[in-house]
Design an enzyme around this catalytic site. Structure first.
Site, PDB file in Angstrom:
ATOM      1  N   SER A 143       0.855  -1.202  -0.093  1.00  0.00           N
ATOM      2  CA  SER A 143       0.152  -0.107  -0.142  1.00  0.00           C
ATOM      3  C   SER A 143       0.972   1.324   0.154  1.00  0.00           C
ATOM      4  CB  SER A 143      -0.885   0.035   1.225  1.00  0.00           C
ATOM      5  OG  SER A 143      -1.405   1.516   1.487  1.00  0.00           O
ATOM      6  N   TYR A 156      -1.886  -1.291  10.102  1.00  0.00           N
ATOM      7  CA  TYR A 156      -2.074  -1.560   8.621  1.00  0.00           C
ATOM      8  C   TYR A 156      -0.448  -1.219   8.143  1.00  0.00           C
ATOM      9  CZ  TYR A 156      -3.968  -1.286   3.951  1.00  0.00           C
ATOM     10  OH  TYR A 156      -3.925  -1.594   2.638  1.00  0.00           O
TER      11      TYR A 156
HETATM   12  N1  LIG Z   1      -8.508  -0.048  -2.158  1.00  0.00           N
HETATM   13  C1  LIG Z   1      -7.285   0.364  -2.018  1.00  0.00           C
HETATM   14  O1  LIG Z   1      -7.398   1.568  -1.664  1.00  0.00           O
HETATM   15  C2  LIG Z   1      -6.128  -0.278  -1.393  1.00  0.00           C
HETATM   16  C3  LIG Z   1      -5.021   0.624  -1.238  1.00  0.00           C
HETATM   17  C4  LIG Z   1      -3.561  -0.024  -0.946  1.00  0.00           C
HETATM   18  C5  LIG Z   1      -3.630  -1.330  -0.635  1.00  0.00           C
HETATM   19  N2  LIG Z   1      -4.841  -2.009  -0.807  1.00  0.00           N
HETATM   20  C6  LIG Z   1      -4.702  -3.790  -0.729  1.00  0.00           C
HETATM   21  O2  LIG Z   1      -5.093  -4.210  -1.851  1.00  0.00           O
HETATM   22  C7  LIG Z   1      -5.551  -5.713  -1.375  1.00  0.00           C
HETATM   23  C8  LIG Z   1      -7.035  -5.786  -1.750  1.00  0.00           C
HETATM   24  O3  LIG Z   1      -7.974  -5.102  -1.230  1.00  0.00           O
HETATM   25  P1  LIG Z   1      -9.135  -4.481  -2.009  1.00  0.00           P
HETATM   26  O4  LIG Z   1      -8.936  -2.910  -2.272  1.00  0.00           O
HETATM   27  O5  LIG Z   1      -9.332  -5.052  -3.473  1.00  0.00           O
HETATM   28  O6  LIG Z   1     -10.262  -4.553  -0.959  1.00  0.00           O
HETATM   29  P2  LIG Z   1     -11.385  -5.712  -0.644  1.00  0.00           P
HETATM   30  O7  LIG Z   1     -12.228  -5.823  -1.928  1.00  0.00           O
HETATM   31  O8  LIG Z   1     -11.895  -5.590   0.499  1.00  0.00           O
HETATM   32  O9  LIG Z   1     -10.188  -7.130  -0.793  1.00  0.00           O
HETATM   33  C9  LIG Z   1      -9.698  -7.478   0.479  1.00  0.00           C
HETATM   34  C10 LIG Z   1      -9.706  -8.988   0.203  1.00  0.00           C
HETATM   35  O10 LIG Z   1      -8.851  -9.663   1.318  1.00  0.00           O
HETATM   36  C11 LIG Z   1      -9.416 -10.684   1.876  1.00  0.00           C
HETATM   37  N3  LIG Z   1      -9.581 -10.945   3.010  1.00  0.00           N
HETATM   38  C12 LIG Z   1     -10.004  -9.819   3.978  1.00  0.00           C
HETATM   39  N4  LIG Z   1      -9.697 -10.340   5.405  1.00  0.00           N
HETATM   40  C13 LIG Z   1      -9.459 -11.742   5.265  1.00  0.00           C
HETATM   41  C14 LIG Z   1      -9.405 -12.865   5.877  1.00  0.00           C
HETATM   42  N5  LIG Z   1      -9.157 -12.861   7.360  1.00  0.00           N
HETATM   43  N6  LIG Z   1      -9.026 -13.974   5.475  1.00  0.00           N
HETATM   44  C15 LIG Z   1      -8.800 -14.223   4.092  1.00  0.00           C
HETATM   45  N7  LIG Z   1      -9.153 -13.395   3.305  1.00  0.00           N
HETATM   46  C16 LIG Z   1      -9.153 -12.082   3.512  1.00  0.00           C
HETATM   47  C17 LIG Z   1     -11.033 -10.809   1.133  1.00  0.00           C
HETATM   48  O11 LIG Z   1     -11.631 -11.861   1.126  1.00  0.00           O
HETATM   49  P3  LIG Z   1     -13.389 -11.987   0.943  1.00  0.00           P
HETATM   50  O12 LIG Z   1     -13.981 -10.643   0.689  1.00  0.00           O
HETATM   51  O13 LIG Z   1     -13.637 -13.077   0.302  1.00  0.00           O
HETATM   52  O14 LIG Z   1     -13.549 -12.081   2.670  1.00  0.00           O
HETATM   53  C18 LIG Z   1     -10.968  -9.659  -0.065  1.00  0.00           C
HETATM   54  O15 LIG Z   1     -10.738 -10.621  -1.165  1.00  0.00           O
HETATM   55  C19 LIG Z   1      -5.420  -5.442   0.330  1.00  0.00           C
HETATM   56  O16 LIG Z   1      -4.201  -6.325   0.777  1.00  0.00           O
HETATM   57  C20 LIG Z   1      -5.396  -4.196   0.549  1.00  0.00           C
HETATM   58  O17 LIG Z   1      -4.755  -4.081   1.691  1.00  0.00           O
HETATM   59  C21 LIG Z   1      -6.029  -1.476  -1.128  1.00  0.00           C
END
Ligand SMILES: NC(=O)c1ccc[n+]([C@@H]2O[C@H](COP(=O)([O-])OP(=O)(O)OC[C@H]3O[C@@H](n4cnc5c(N)ncnc54)[C@H](OP(=O)(O)O)[C@@H]3O)[C@@H](O)[C@H]2O)c1
Length: 248
Positions: A143, A156
């Site tokens: 991130s 985080y």
């Molecule tokens: N969106 C942003 O602005 C942003 C910015 C920087 C980094 N990121 C990173 O990008 C990655 C994906 O996030 P996203 O933005 O696509 O949001 P998201 O749609 O909420 O995705 C998060 C993913 O992590 C999985 N997850 C969460 N808790 C879990 C657990 N306890 N066990 C197993 N799986 C778990 C979820 O699986 P389920 O939904 O199937 O439970 C989901 O597929 C993350 O690592 C996040 O930190 C996102």
């Protein structure tokens, strides 16, 4: 699974960045391993559509904040993938809390999901990764907050910053057979931003030189690149995908 196609495993493949990446890998014809927790039906639907189009796919369900479930997930992946070409460690969570409100247990839980699960999965899957005939590619999802810090998510930001050290260490230790890189998304339009009020969203967009949040597909495109031959001279690097929010 057959040996000619690229075998790819993605965690958190049922929503957001992980789902966009899974769709992209499906389009390029990979044999897919798709993990989810609450979005299990989404990965099952994608796996079914992929098989319907002639591809291979299997699905996994695990709470990756629990070491025993990580172990069971890795054991299942080992059975399905005697050889693994691409591993994307995308699953993660951003629980928003002020520093003085974070308990030690909460801090540990964030580290278990965002840092220790990726560590444990890579370590358990080293043998199939080492068998990749083309040289395996690992991508972590960190991130921008690993660089900027967060005033409501110290756990985080710390977990994501640690992924950068893990990336660089593995890039050295697993070279030259395995390439290891990280994407560092900025503000991407997924469930993680759903808590934004309209005011916060507009402040967020105002701070980004490109004046908008990113789409999950724009991160998936970079993950796609990092897992292809086109990126063959990249290892140990972090690619920012943030609309100019952070420039290194
Ligand atoms: N969106 C942003 O602005 C942003 C910015 C920087 C980094 N990121 C990173 O990008 C990655 C994906 O996030 P996203 O933005 O696509 O949001 P998201 O749609 O909420 O995705 C998060 C993913 O992590 C999985 N997850 C969460 N808790 C879990 C657990 N306890 N066990 C197993 N799986 C778990 C979820 O699986 P389920 O939904 O199937 O439970 C989901 O597929 C993350 O690592 C996040 O930190 C996102």
């Amino acid at each position: 699974m057959s040996s000619e196609v690229t075998h790819s495993l993605i965690t958190g493949a049922g929503s957001g960045i992980g789902l966009a990446t899974a769709r992209r890998f499906s389009q390029r014809g990979d044999a897919l391993g798709l993990h989810a927790l609450s979005h299990a039906s989404e990965v099952q639907a994608l796996a079914e559509a992929h098989r319907h189009a002639g591809g291979e796919a299997c699905t996994f369900r695990a709470d990756l904040s629990r070491p025993a479930e990580v172990e069971a997930f890795a054991a299942g992946a080992l059975r399905s993938f005697p050889c693994l070409d691409v591993l994307v460690l995308n699953a993660g969570a951003y629980p928003r809390r002020r520093f003085r409100e974070i308990s030690r247990e909460q801090f540990e839980e964030t580290l278990r999901l965002n840092l220790l699960a990726p560590f444990q999965i890579v370590q358990r899957l080293l043998e199939p990764l080492e068998r990749s005939p083309s040289g395996a590619r690992i991508v972590f999802v960190a991130s921008v907050l690993a660089f900027n810090g967060s005033d409501h998510g110290a756990d985080y930001a710390a977990s994501k910053a640690a992924l950068l050290g893990l990336t660089r260490s593995l890039a050295r230790e697993l070279a030259p057979r395995i390439r290891v890189n990280t994407v560092a998304p900025g503000s991407i339009d997924t469930a993680i931003l759903a808590q934004d009020t309209p005011e916060r969203r507009s402040r967020r967009e105002g701070a980004i030189p490109l004046r908008r949040v990113g789409r999950p597909e724009e991160v998936a495109a970079v993950i796609d690149f990092l897992t292809r031959e086109d990126s063959s001279y990249l290892t140990g690097t972090t690619v920012h995908v943030n609309g100019g929010l952070r420039m290194d």
